[in-house]
Structure formats: C-alpha cells, structure tokens
Design a protein around this motif. Structure first.
Motif, PDB file in Angstrom:
ATOM      1  N   ARG A 115      -2.595  53.327  43.146  1.00 41.85           N
ATOM      2  CA  ARG A 115      -2.072  54.639  42.753  1.00 41.85           C
ATOM      3  C   ARG A 115      -3.177  55.688  42.764  1.00 41.85           C
ATOM      4  NH1 ARG A 115       1.104  54.889  37.393  1.00 41.85           N
ATOM      5  NH2 ARG A 115      -0.690  53.763  36.593  1.00 41.85           N
ATOM      6  N   LYS A 116      -2.812  56.907  43.133  1.00 39.39           N
ATOM      7  CA  LYS A 116      -3.757  58.009  43.186  1.00 39.39           C
ATOM      8  C   LYS A 116      -3.320  59.109  42.232  1.00 39.39           C
ATOM      9  CE  LYS A 116      -5.285  59.416  47.169  1.00 39.39           C
ATOM     10  NZ  LYS A 116      -5.359  59.931  48.558  1.00 39.39           N
ATOM     11  N   LEU A 117      -4.268  59.930  41.840  1.00 41.55           N
ATOM     12  CA  LEU A 117      -3.916  61.139  41.118  1.00 41.55           C
ATOM     13  C   LEU A 117      -3.195  62.084  42.071  1.00 41.55           C
ATOM     14  CD1 LEU A 117      -7.180  61.881  39.096  1.00 41.55           C
ATOM     15  CD2 LEU A 117      -4.963  61.247  38.139  1.00 41.55           C
ATOM     16  N   VAL A 118      -2.069  62.616  41.626  1.00 46.74           N
ATOM     17  CA  VAL A 118      -1.295  63.535  42.452  1.00 46.74           C
ATOM     18  C   VAL A 118      -0.826  64.714  41.608  1.00 46.74           C
ATOM     19  CG1 VAL A 118      -0.485  61.773  44.076  1.00 46.74           C
ATOM     20  CG2 VAL A 118       0.849  62.264  42.012  1.00 46.74           C
ATOM     21  N   VAL A 119      -0.508  65.789  42.290  1.00 45.11           N
ATOM     22  CA  VAL A 119       0.097  66.957  41.651  1.00 45.11           C
ATOM     23  C   VAL A 119       1.607  66.853  41.798  1.00 45.11           C
ATOM     24  CG1 VAL A 119       0.291  69.470  41.661  1.00 45.11           C
ATOM     25  CG2 VAL A 119      -1.917  68.388  42.140  1.00 45.11           C
ATOM     26  N   SER A 120       2.326  67.066  40.698  1.00 49.16           N
ATOM     27  CA  SER A 120       3.785  67.067  40.722  1.00 49.16           C
ATOM     28  C   SER A 120       4.276  68.236  39.875  1.00 49.16           C
ATOM     29  CB  SER A 120       4.335  65.737  40.196  1.00 49.16           C
ATOM     30  OG  SER A 120       3.932  65.534  38.853  1.00 49.16           O
ATOM     31  N   THR A 121       5.577  68.314  39.689  1.00 48.94           N
ATOM     32  CA  THR A 121       6.168  69.398  38.904  1.00 48.94           C
ATOM     33  C   THR A 121       6.849  68.830  37.673  1.00 48.94           C
ATOM     34  OG1 THR A 121       6.510  70.774  40.853  1.00 48.94           O
ATOM     35  CG2 THR A 121       7.843  71.286  38.921  1.00 48.94           C
ATOM     36  N   LEU A 122       6.493  69.359  36.506  1.00 45.61           N
ATOM     37  CA  LEU A 122       7.135  68.936  35.263  1.00 45.61           C
ATOM     38  C   LEU A 122       8.416  69.715  35.021  1.00 45.61           C
ATOM     39  CD1 LEU A 122       6.866  67.286  32.539  1.00 45.61           C
ATOM     40  CD2 LEU A 122       5.999  69.439  31.585  1.00 45.61           C
ATOM     41  N   ALA A 123       8.340  71.035  35.138  1.00 46.21           N
ATOM     42  CA  ALA A 123       9.489  71.867  34.774  1.00 46.21           C
ATOM     43  C   ALA A 123       9.398  73.216  35.474  1.00 46.21           C
ATOM     44  CB  ALA A 123       9.543  72.064  33.260  1.00 46.21           C
ATOM     45  N   GLY A 124      10.537  73.895  35.498  1.00 45.48           N
ATOM     46  CA  GLY A 124      10.606  75.229  36.076  1.00 45.48           C
ATOM     47  C   GLY A 124      11.085  75.215  37.516  1.00 45.48           C
ATOM     48  N   TYR A 125      11.486  76.371  37.992  1.00 48.88           N
ATOM     49  CA  TYR A 125      11.925  76.522  39.374  1.00 48.88           C
ATOM     50  C   TYR A 125      11.832  77.988  39.755  1.00 48.88           C
ATOM     51  CZ  TYR A 125      16.298  78.214  37.286  1.00 48.88           C
ATOM     52  OH  TYR A 125      17.225  78.924  36.556  1.00 48.88           O
TER      53      TYR A 125
END
Length: 465
Positions: A115-125
């Motif tokens: 597994r790698k560190l990644v950027v994702s989205t928690l909330a909002g649009y």
C-alpha cells in the motif's frame, strides 16, 4: 517508455527483439510462468514471463488483484505493464484474444502489493455551475443533497485533543465553527456567531477551546474562550485587538501567543493567570518585520520553538522558547526569502514558498531511531503553490504532495486524486490537520471545495470522485 522496458525485457539479460515476437495463437494456451519484481505498489513496472502473449498489447488484458493494469508492450514470451491501484489480493491473470472468448493464463504465485500513501477525497463536491451551497451533511451519499458542501474559503483545522474523532474547522470570512465528526461521518456547523474566525486551539488542560478572530477595530474581540463543559457554546472575550491572524497555546506552560496584522505585533497572554485574574492584559513581545504582515505562530509539541508562517510575504521564521522567562525570543529566518515568493525545493533561504498557510508537526520514526534531538518534521500547506510541503528540523523544504498529472496540462493546480506526486493535484490548499493514530492528513482544499485526505490506500477508497 517502451524503449526503457525493452532494456530489461528478458530474465537472462538477453535483449528481446520486437520483430521476433510471435503473434498470438488462439489454439494454444496462455502460460504465465513467472513475474518480476515480486512486490511493489501502484505504478510499479512489472514484467510477466510466459508463452503465447502475442505481439499486440491492445489484444492483452492483465488483471492484478482483480484490478486492470496498463499494458505497455507484448513480446510473445513477456509482457510489460504498470501495477494498478488497490491490487491488494495480488493474483495475476493474463487474458489474450479479445473480450468475448479470451485465452486465460494465471500465475501460481501472488504479487505482494504494498500500500502507498495516496490523496483521496473525504467530503465536499463542486457542481458544474460552481454554486454549491454551504450546508451540513454526510461525507458521502448517493443523494448529493444529503452531502456536506461549501468549503470555498481558506480554512484552519485542529483535532480535538480529547476526541480524535472530532476535527474542528473554521473558515475565513465565514461566521461558523464546524465539526467534522468521524463517529457518524457528518460535517455540522455548530455555531454561527463569529466574525472572521482564523484559528482554533486548546488549553493545556483541554478544558477550553480558543478561537481567534480577524476584525478591523482596535477594540474588537480578537481571541475568545469556549468551555468544553458547555459544549463550546459559550464565549468569553480574552483579548481585544485589531486583525488577529491566529492564536496558539504553549503546549507545556499554557500561555497564549497571537498577532496583529495591522502593525506586525506579536503578543503574549498569560492564560493561566487569567483564570484567577480576569483583568490580566496581553503584553507585546516584538514586531515582525513590517506592518500588514499576515502571519501565525505554530508551536512545536515540546514547546521548544515555534514556526512563524508569514503568509503574505512568502517565508517561514523560527522563534526559540526561553524556558526561564516563559516567552519566545526574537524570530529568525528558516526558509524562503522575504518578499520573494516562488516554488523551489531547497534548504533555508534557497527554498521558495508562496503563502504558507497552516502546518502540523509529525513525528518521524527514523529520527527517533537515530536519536536525533528533534524528532518532528513540519508539513504545511503552500496555498499558491497548490502543494503540501515538508520542512525538516535542518531547514530543508521538499514537496510532499501535489502538482502531479503533468500530462493533463501545464497548470500546477486542479482536482486529481492518487499518487502523492505523480497524480495528485490541489487548488489552493489552506487548512491541514494530522491524526497520529490513523497516520492521516486532512486538507481543506479551497478552490476544489472539498476536504481531502492523505493516507495509506484503503480497500473501499475511491481514486476519483
């Protein structure tokens, strides 16, 4: 890229010649005999060895852990591909000959996916019109009307020291105090009676929250005290001053430090004395450079020093703590250069930053094992560089996340999730918080109107919304 793969095409260092690769024969089996390397993460180059792969990469599908890989080339007895994201299960399957009736070969062993560190989205649009409202709601929901939204102002974030499931957020030019609640996956505006709240911190005993306000009058309320006993719904005025950009509490001795933008003043307020003497006043320690210097102090977990982020002038200073006098000494430059904003990784004054907005200290286990005196790196949002940067105790600045996906366009900003540097893009990140137990960063991504997350890949985590 194909040429680069060709340099290590065969296991025995015998160069493969593309013209010698035999075409796929649908009457024969597809055999997967080996692969190299045996482990890696998303984006890892992988060679698969075997038979009857053919010579047309468009005719080949490779699945690793059930996820489809990008096939770079097919050379008959070898395939070249890139490991896809979230290939956790590690089983390798090669399909040749079309979608309807492919000939399938499978590897006996499994690829050890890291597994790698990644950027994702928690909330909002952000909708097509760009007019999504500020509203409470869930992190995610099939019905967009039930999702939390807004977040289009610069933010400041702070985890509750008594409850790591509660992340408190303020937004500049918004009157609210927001709770990001990881217990029920909701974001709620808890109160709406502030005037330009700029920061949140907590007293050493964790019984009180301190909110700083950025107001224009000399006698306007600049720092406020909220009690946990009253669910942070009360309010006492601690100080009155003009244009406060932030307030921080010393983590050991408990005094409060805050600034005034108008004259560049840096103040100390004895919060401990305030609890026994409500008449105590703030004292000015010194002036930072010139008037109209927008800055905030963020204090090291040991209390030994504070970094002073000069937001509108593009540099970071350090103020060492005098333990005998219980106050911070005059600050000195750590990285960047006064009035010379830019983007450049480097050490000290050779580095360039552009509106360093908020930062967090994160323990580095390698420093602990090496016995270093300072075991924390400092991660900060570099707002106008659209990146998350890292500052080491020695003053070296590097880019931790953002400014990826260069093939899309030449812009450094945008909205892309994925690998920290190869893929991820932010658009004016401002607030940042770190959950040590989870080992995850949370970022207020202003122009993308979202709260982003940096952490190890999760099984159910989407790469792009």
């Amino acid at each position: 890229m194909i040429l680069a793969f060709g340099l290590w095409a065969c296991k025995n260092d015998t160069a493969a010649v593309i013209g010698e690769a035999m075409p796929f024969d649908p009457t024969k089996p597809v055999v997967v005999s080996d692969f190299s390397p045996k482990s890696g993460g998303m984006g890892q180059r992988l060679i698969i060895y075997g038979q009857n792969f053919g010579n047309d990469p468009k005719n080949v599908t490779v699945l690793i852990g059930g996820q489809q890989a990008v096939v770079i080339n097919a050379l008959g007895e070898s395939l070249y591909c890139l490991v896809p994201k979230q290939a956790f299960k590690g089983d390798i399957e090669v399909r040749v000959g079309g979608v309807e009736k492919p000939v399938i070969g499978r590897a006996e062993g499994k690829f050890d996916y890291k597994r790698k560190l990644v950027v994702s989205t928690l909330a909002g649009y952000r909708n097509a019109r760009g007019d999504e409202p500020w509203k409470d709601g869930k992190f995610k929901d099939d019905d967009q009307n039930k999702m939390a939204s807004g977040f289009w102002l610069s933010s400041f974030m702070r985890f509750d020291p008594m409850n790591p499931k509660h992340l408190w957020v303020t937004f500049d030019d918004n009157n609210g105090l927001y709770l990001v609640n990881f217990e029920d996956s909701t974001i709620t505006k808890k109160r709406s009676d502030f005037n330009r709240p700029r920061s949140v911190d907590f007293s050493v005993d964790e019984k009180y929250m301190i909110v700083a306000q950025d107001r224009g009058g000399e006698n306007d309320e600049s720092t406020l005290l909220l009690s946990r006993a009253k669910s942070f719904l009360d309010k006492e005025v601690l100080t009155k001053s003009r244009q406060c950009n932030g307030a921080s509490i010393h983590p050991v001795n408990g005094e409060m430090y805050f600034n005034s933008y108008a004259k560049g003043e840096f103040f100390r307020f004895d919060l401990n004395q305030y609890f026994t003497d409500k008449t105590v006043k703030a004292e000015q320690l010194y002036v930072i450079q010139d008037p109209e210097w927008e800055y905030r102090a963020l204090i090291h977990p040991t209390g030994n020093y504070a970094y002073i982020l000069v937001i509108n002038q593009g540099y970071i200073m350090r103020a060492d703590y005098n333990w005998d006098k219980k106050r911070f000494n005059q600050p000195y430059l750590v990285c960047g250069k006064v009035r010379e904003s830019g983007y450049k990784d480097g050490v000290g004054s050779s580095a360039r930053v552009n509106q360093p907005y908020q930062g967090v200290f994160v323990k580095n286990q390698a420093y602990v094992e090496a016995g270093k005196p300072d075991i924390y790196d400092f991660y900060f949002t570099d707002l106008m560089n659209h990146a998350i940067r890292m500052l080491t105790p020695e003053g070296a600045v590097t880019t931790f996340a953002g400014r990826g996906s260069s093939s899309l366009n030449t812009n450094p900003y945008g909205y892309v999730n994925g690998d920290l540097r190869a893929d991820a893009r932010f658009d004016r990140p401002s607030g940042i918080a770190y959950n040590e137990k989870e080992q995850a960063f949370y970022i207020g991504d202003r122009e993308n109107r979202r709260i982003r997350k940096i952490a190890l890949e999760e099984m159910d985590e989407n790469d792009q919304d």
